[in-house]
Write a protein that holds these residues in place. Structure first.
Motif, PDB file in Angstrom:
ATOM      1  N   LEU A   1       1.280  50.783  60.913  1.00  0.00           N
ATOM      2  CA  LEU A   1       2.107  51.933  61.272  1.00  0.00           C
ATOM      3  C   LEU A   1       1.288  53.038  61.930  1.00  0.00           C
ATOM      4  O   LEU A   1       1.731  53.629  62.925  1.00  0.00           O
ATOM      5  CB  LEU A   1       2.822  52.481  60.034  1.00  0.00           C
ATOM      6  CG  LEU A   1       3.727  53.700  60.263  1.00  0.00           C
ATOM      7  CD1 LEU A   1       4.827  53.397  61.278  1.00  0.00           C
ATOM      8  CD2 LEU A   1       4.331  54.162  58.943  1.00  0.00           C
ATOM      9  N   SER A   2       0.115  53.326  61.413  1.00  0.00           N
ATOM     10  CA  SER A   2      -0.721  54.396  61.977  1.00  0.00           C
ATOM     11  C   SER A   2      -1.119  54.086  63.413  1.00  0.00           C
ATOM     12  O   SER A   2      -1.092  54.958  64.283  1.00  0.00           O
ATOM     13  CB  SER A   2      -1.971  54.611  61.122  1.00  0.00           C
ATOM     14  OG  SER A   2      -1.628  55.079  59.840  1.00  0.00           O
ATOM     15  N   PHE A   3      -1.470  52.826  63.653  1.00  0.00           N
ATOM     16  CA  PHE A   3      -1.867  52.427  65.004  1.00  0.00           C
ATOM     17  C   PHE A   3      -0.657  52.452  65.937  1.00  0.00           C
ATOM     18  O   PHE A   3      -0.757  52.866  67.091  1.00  0.00           O
ATOM     19  CB  PHE A   3      -2.505  51.037  64.987  1.00  0.00           C
ATOM     20  CG  PHE A   3      -3.279  50.722  66.240  1.00  0.00           C
ATOM     21  CD1 PHE A   3      -4.486  51.334  66.505  1.00  0.00           C
ATOM     22  CD2 PHE A   3      -2.787  49.800  67.157  1.00  0.00           C
ATOM     23  CE1 PHE A   3      -5.204  51.050  67.656  1.00  0.00           C
ATOM     24  CE2 PHE A   3      -3.491  49.507  68.312  1.00  0.00           C
ATOM     25  CZ  PHE A   3      -4.712  50.136  68.563  1.00  0.00           C
ATOM     26  N   GLY A   4       0.497  52.024  65.424  1.00  0.00           N
ATOM     27  CA  GLY A   4       1.718  52.066  66.228  1.00  0.00           C
ATOM     28  C   GLY A   4       2.105  53.485  66.597  1.00  0.00           C
ATOM     29  O   GLY A   4       2.474  53.768  67.741  1.00  0.00           O
ATOM     30  N   LYS A   5       2.003  54.391  65.634  1.00  0.00           N
ATOM     31  CA  LYS A   5       2.308  55.802  65.895  1.00  0.00           C
ATOM     32  C   LYS A   5       1.341  56.371  66.924  1.00  0.00           C
ATOM     33  O   LYS A   5       1.732  57.110  67.838  1.00  0.00           O
ATOM     34  CB  LYS A   5       2.209  56.593  64.595  1.00  0.00           C
ATOM     35  CG  LYS A   5       2.549  58.067  64.752  1.00  0.00           C
ATOM     36  CD  LYS A   5       2.482  58.790  63.410  1.00  0.00           C
ATOM     37  CE  LYS A   5       2.801  60.272  63.564  1.00  0.00           C
ATOM     38  NZ  LYS A   5       2.739  60.991  62.269  1.00  0.00           N
TER      39      LYS A   5
ATOM     40  N   SER B   1       0.098  58.147  72.420  1.00  0.00           N
ATOM     41  CA  SER B   1      -0.806  57.948  73.555  1.00  0.00           C
ATOM     42  C   SER B   1      -0.070  57.577  74.839  1.00  0.00           C
ATOM     43  O   SER B   1      -0.694  57.440  75.891  1.00  0.00           O
ATOM     44  CB  SER B   1      -1.840  56.857  73.233  1.00  0.00           C
ATOM     45  OG  SER B   1      -2.638  57.238  72.138  1.00  0.00           O
ATOM     46  N   GLY B   2       1.239  57.380  74.744  1.00  0.00           N
ATOM     47  CA  GLY B   2       2.029  57.118  75.937  1.00  0.00           C
ATOM     48  C   GLY B   2       2.319  55.665  76.240  1.00  0.00           C
ATOM     49  O   GLY B   2       2.773  55.345  77.346  1.00  0.00           O
TER      50      GLY B   2
ATOM     51  N   LYS C   1      10.544  52.252  61.264  1.00  0.00           N
ATOM     52  CA  LYS C   1       9.766  53.481  61.324  1.00  0.00           C
ATOM     53  C   LYS C   1       9.291  53.763  62.752  1.00  0.00           C
ATOM     54  O   LYS C   1       9.316  54.905  63.212  1.00  0.00           O
ATOM     55  CB  LYS C   1       8.573  53.390  60.368  1.00  0.00           C
ATOM     56  CG  LYS C   1       8.981  53.472  58.904  1.00  0.00           C
ATOM     57  CD  LYS C   1       7.820  53.219  57.966  1.00  0.00           C
ATOM     58  CE  LYS C   1       8.272  53.263  56.504  1.00  0.00           C
ATOM     59  NZ  LYS C   1       7.183  52.908  55.582  1.00  0.00           N
ATOM     60  N   LEU C   2       8.871  52.728  63.456  1.00  0.00           N
ATOM     61  CA  LEU C   2       8.407  52.908  64.832  1.00  0.00           C
ATOM     62  C   LEU C   2       9.564  53.291  65.751  1.00  0.00           C
ATOM     63  O   LEU C   2       9.403  54.122  66.649  1.00  0.00           O
ATOM     64  CB  LEU C   2       7.723  51.631  65.328  1.00  0.00           C
ATOM     65  CG  LEU C   2       6.393  51.289  64.652  1.00  0.00           C
ATOM     66  CD1 LEU C   2       5.904  49.919  65.099  1.00  0.00           C
ATOM     67  CD2 LEU C   2       5.339  52.343  64.945  1.00  0.00           C
TER      68      LEU C   2
ATOM     69  N   PHE D   1      -9.020  52.799  67.580  1.00  0.00           N
ATOM     70  CA  PHE D   1      -8.191  53.896  68.080  1.00  0.00           C
ATOM     71  C   PHE D   1      -8.824  54.531  69.323  1.00  0.00           C
ATOM     72  O   PHE D   1      -8.122  54.923  70.247  1.00  0.00           O
ATOM     73  CB  PHE D   1      -8.016  54.954  66.984  1.00  0.00           C
ATOM     74  CG  PHE D   1      -7.090  54.545  65.871  1.00  0.00           C
ATOM     75  CD1 PHE D   1      -5.817  55.091  65.784  1.00  0.00           C
ATOM     76  CD2 PHE D   1      -7.489  53.622  64.907  1.00  0.00           C
ATOM     77  CE1 PHE D   1      -4.953  54.724  64.747  1.00  0.00           C
ATOM     78  CE2 PHE D   1      -6.641  53.260  63.875  1.00  0.00           C
ATOM     79  CZ  PHE D   1      -5.366  53.802  63.795  1.00  0.00           C
ATOM     80  N   GLY D   2     -10.150  54.632  69.329  1.00  0.00           N
ATOM     81  CA  GLY D   2     -10.851  55.229  70.463  1.00  0.00           C
ATOM     82  C   GLY D   2     -10.661  54.442  71.743  1.00  0.00           C
ATOM     83  O   GLY D   2     -10.532  55.025  72.830  1.00  0.00           O
TER      84      GLY D   2
END
Length: 213
Positions: A16-20, A25-26, A49-50, A193-194
């Protein structure tokens, strides 16, 4: 097309965190894998949730039975469906008739006959050009195949397979709709994430610094 005008699809979203982060990030599309029939109910909460965060969800599947695909569509209400197997013209036609607003992503490889690619292109909303129907291999493919495609097909085409930041920096003049990236963001079980932020800056023209906190 310059890179900031291109489509970015992030595949195999299971966090979920990566999806958010991908949404912020567009990213245009988030690919969620429901590969086999036994997986059908596994990602319902994640997808809900997404979707509530404004994510455009593409369910990626190798399931080819119509009744099971209908079950997925009704359960997840996704933006689209990615059929990750050799294109089935009859199946694509049927899905488009039943669900005219559903975006169909068909997967092609350079092993398909050009005539079939053209038929698939005409029926599908987007095409994923991958190295194989395995997916997530990180392998590069032959870009010379693109020279055989007409402009209409290229304008629907997302390149997948071995896409890295370095690859993208060399592709300013690559005449395709965008890129579908999976393995570059995951390495040894770790989510990068980076790398996603750097790719989004390049492809989507992201201005704000996402990882400043």
């Amino acid at each position: 097309m310059d890179l900031p005008s291109k489509i970015l699809k992030i595949c195999k979203i299971d966090n979920l965190s990566f999806g958010k982060f991908a949404i912020l990030s567009g990213a245009n599309y988030l690919g969620v894998h429901i590969v086999e029939e036994k997986d059908i109910g596994k990602r319902v909460d994640l997808v809900k949730k997404l979707l509530s965060l404004g994510g455009k969800i593409i369910i990626v599947t190798k399931i080819s039975r119509l009744n099971q695909l209908e079950k997925i569509i009704n359960l997840y209400t996704p933006k689209g469906l990615q059929l990750h197997f050799t294109p089935d013209i009859k199946l694509i036609n049927t899905l488009k008739k039943i669900y005219p607003d559903l975006e169909i992503f068909s997967v092609i490889t350079n092993e398909l006959e050009l005539k079939l690619v053209e038929q698939v292109s005409e029926l599908s909303d987007k095409l994923i050009y991958d190295t194989s129907y395995v997916g997530g291999t990180g392998e590069n493919h032959h870009l010379d195949f693109l020279e055989k495609l007409d402009s209409v097909t290229k304008n629907k085409l997302l390149i997948a397979g071995g896409i890295t930041l370095e690859f993208l920096k060399k592709c300013n003049n690559l005449d395709v709709a965008g890129f579908d990236i999976q393995s570059y963001f995951k390495e040894n079980g770790r989510l990068h994430f980076g790398r996603l932020e750097a790719v989004s800056r390049l492809i989507k023209g992201l201005k704000k610094k996402m990882l400043s906190v």
